[in-house]
Design a protein around this motif. Sequence first.
Motif, short mmCIF file in Angstrom:
data_model
loop_
_atom_site.label_atom_id
_atom_site.label_comp_id
_atom_site.label_asym_id
_atom_site.label_seq_id
_atom_site.Cartn_x
_atom_site.Cartn_y
_atom_site.Cartn_z
N ARG A 62 0.82 -1.22 0.00
CA ARG A 62 0.00 0.00 0.00
C ARG A 62 0.85 1.27 0.00
N GLU A 63 2.14 1.15 0.34
CA GLU A 63 3.02 2.31 0.37
C GLU A 63 3.94 2.41 -0.84
N HIS A 100 3.57 5.53 -3.11
CA HIS A 100 3.95 6.73 -2.35
C HIS A 100 5.46 6.81 -2.20
N ALA A 101 6.11 5.68 -1.98
CA ALA A 101 7.57 5.68 -1.84
C ALA A 101 8.25 6.08 -3.14
N SER A 148 9.81 2.50 7.34
CA SER A 148 9.33 2.46 5.98
C SER A 148 9.65 3.79 5.34
N THR A 193 7.78 5.84 3.56
CA THR A 193 6.66 6.76 3.76
C THR A 193 5.58 6.05 4.57
N GLY A 194 4.55 6.80 4.95
CA GLY A 194 3.42 6.20 5.64
C GLY A 194 3.53 6.32 7.14
N GLY A 222 6.86 5.87 8.53
CA GLY A 222 7.78 6.40 7.54
C GLY A 222 8.93 7.22 8.07
N ARG A 266 4.19 12.11 4.31
CA ARG A 266 3.12 12.21 3.32
C ARG A 266 1.81 12.36 4.08
#
Length: 655
Positions: A271-272, A275-276, A519, A521-522, A525, A529
């Motif tokens: 799910r990330e 975004h990454a 991680s 992002t998230g 993270g 974001r």
Amino acid sequence: MAESNPSRAVKLFGTTTLDPEPQKLKAGALSAELDNGMLRYIRIGDVEVLRGIAFLVRDENWGTFAPKIENLKVEESADRFSVTYDATCADAKRSIRYRATIAGSADGKLSFSAEATPETDVLTNRTGFVVLHPLAGVAGRPLTIAHVDGKVVTSEFPPIIDPDCPFRDIRALTHETLPGVMAEVTMTGDTFEMEDHRNWTDASFKTYVRPLALPWPYTLPKGKSFQQAVTLELKGPLPKPALGGGSEPVAVTLGAPSGKMPEIGTGVAAREAAHAVAAADLVKAVGLRHLVCQIDGRQADFAEALPHYRDLGAKADSVIELEIVIPGTGTPSDELATIAEAVRKSGITPSAVAVSPAVDLKAVLPGSPRPPAPPDAEIYAAARAAFPGIRLGGGMFSYFTELNRKPPLAEALDFVTHTTCPIVHAADDVSVMETLEALPYVITSTKVLAKGKPYRLGPSGIAARDNPYGKATSPNPGNGRVCLADMDPRQRGIFGAAWTLGYASIFANGGLEALALCSPTGPSGLIYRKLADAQPYFDSAGSGTVYPVYHIIAALAAASGRTRLDARSSHPSKVTALAFESNGHRHLWLANLTSAETNVTIAGLGGSTTLALLDEAAFVDATRNPDWLGKAGTRLASAGNVTLPPYATARIISD
């Protein structure tokens, strides 16, 4: 416009609230801390006798309620103290109220009792007292157990982490806390048993009410009151009360080369992934050596994340490792062949794969039958066939607890892996930092299970990546301190940077091959974001900002494979230390794990030194400038002394 000066709470903890300071209680040489209804750090003189006593209410997913305390009354004199309060634990489905009474005296006696009345039917996995024994001076030491049937036996606190309950049907526990001073803890109102809390990285042995062999969850009927009590009696010559005074500085000593720094990577959930990729420039600047990318074969659309993994690896110049969950409903060879084909079509050539059946994502209590699943040997053989010539790992994608309860088939693997989470049982600031004390025991125990195979850890952070003990992780829309939540606001604060450095330093000093932390992002993270839940300060600061932990991970990644130096702290629960050589310089990293300013003396660094201090004063600059660490640094007037503000991390480089 971004906040120019966020609150101290946001800087330190990523949220607008501070944990309340505990109230210190003292009667002669006996002392304790009262913290939201529980007792912590019960000491005789300077020696910790018990880590804590608490009356807890847990829901059907093992989530722990924060009690609402009312009518709190505390009385103290030189030789005694007493506490009474009313507490309510409630949510939309249930409510239980209890009256607590605490009394301590200078003769070494302490009692904590509770009378509880459910105001509705209460569905719970556990409601009642827990007693925590500390690790230092206790693990591996003799213990006397009085059972509910009157039988008394002698044994010892487990030295290696016990996957099962080491002691059951307990009425009282007795151990030597000082030479000639025995601590006897008696528990009444129900039958108690002990678990080795180090399994979950809690720094204690936990004795709790209601045996797990009984059915759970269970219901406490509305209106049916019950009572429980815990008493502590210290028998023997007690020390005189301490006179007090300032605390001694923490001494950090650098020594000889001691192995290599682990390879540092991070975890990327499906799910990330997109975004990454959108933040790939910032990800690349971290210098990660590997990306642990998740593939869940139970999801029909698992392949959609693969191009994002491929692009992220290329843009960040990081190798890709795959963490593969197979459904276990078909044959391992068929399920892994399908996944491997999708991986090949995406253009990914992983440097390593780790494989787990889906059923191993959920906990199985000792003595309970494991759900049906293909044998590990069959799974690993199928993985080698599907990914020929690629390193194969296994173990658990959940926590050490599950690895300890189902030891890996190490002989079939190239490495062993697991993750950890510091907010399984408690989520207050002190408890989260305490989990670092348990990590050396986790390392020792895992190396026994791994049978000489390399040890790779993660991805791990403060937040829970999954909940092996319930249906799902806990929501945390209010940015609270919530057990088993998949978002913890402290990830965004100075606290998160200190905890991560402490975590990494212990595993690095334990000689691990690789660590995957956080991680890109998230919720877990390194890089901001926008999320569904509010992020104070960062939502107004906007894209391009990073969390303080970003700089810690960047420094660790740059040190991957470097010569590690022996670094010892005289009080590792207060200040953690990590040292390595880089380009002819000695780098020493320190983290203050406490809420108090702490003085540190340093021996063995040598030469003139430069200090970069990541603390609340540096917070805004560090979050707005991803290259902050490259520019930060001032000359230290004295190479042998440094003062660390609360939860600060420090990089000291010798010229």
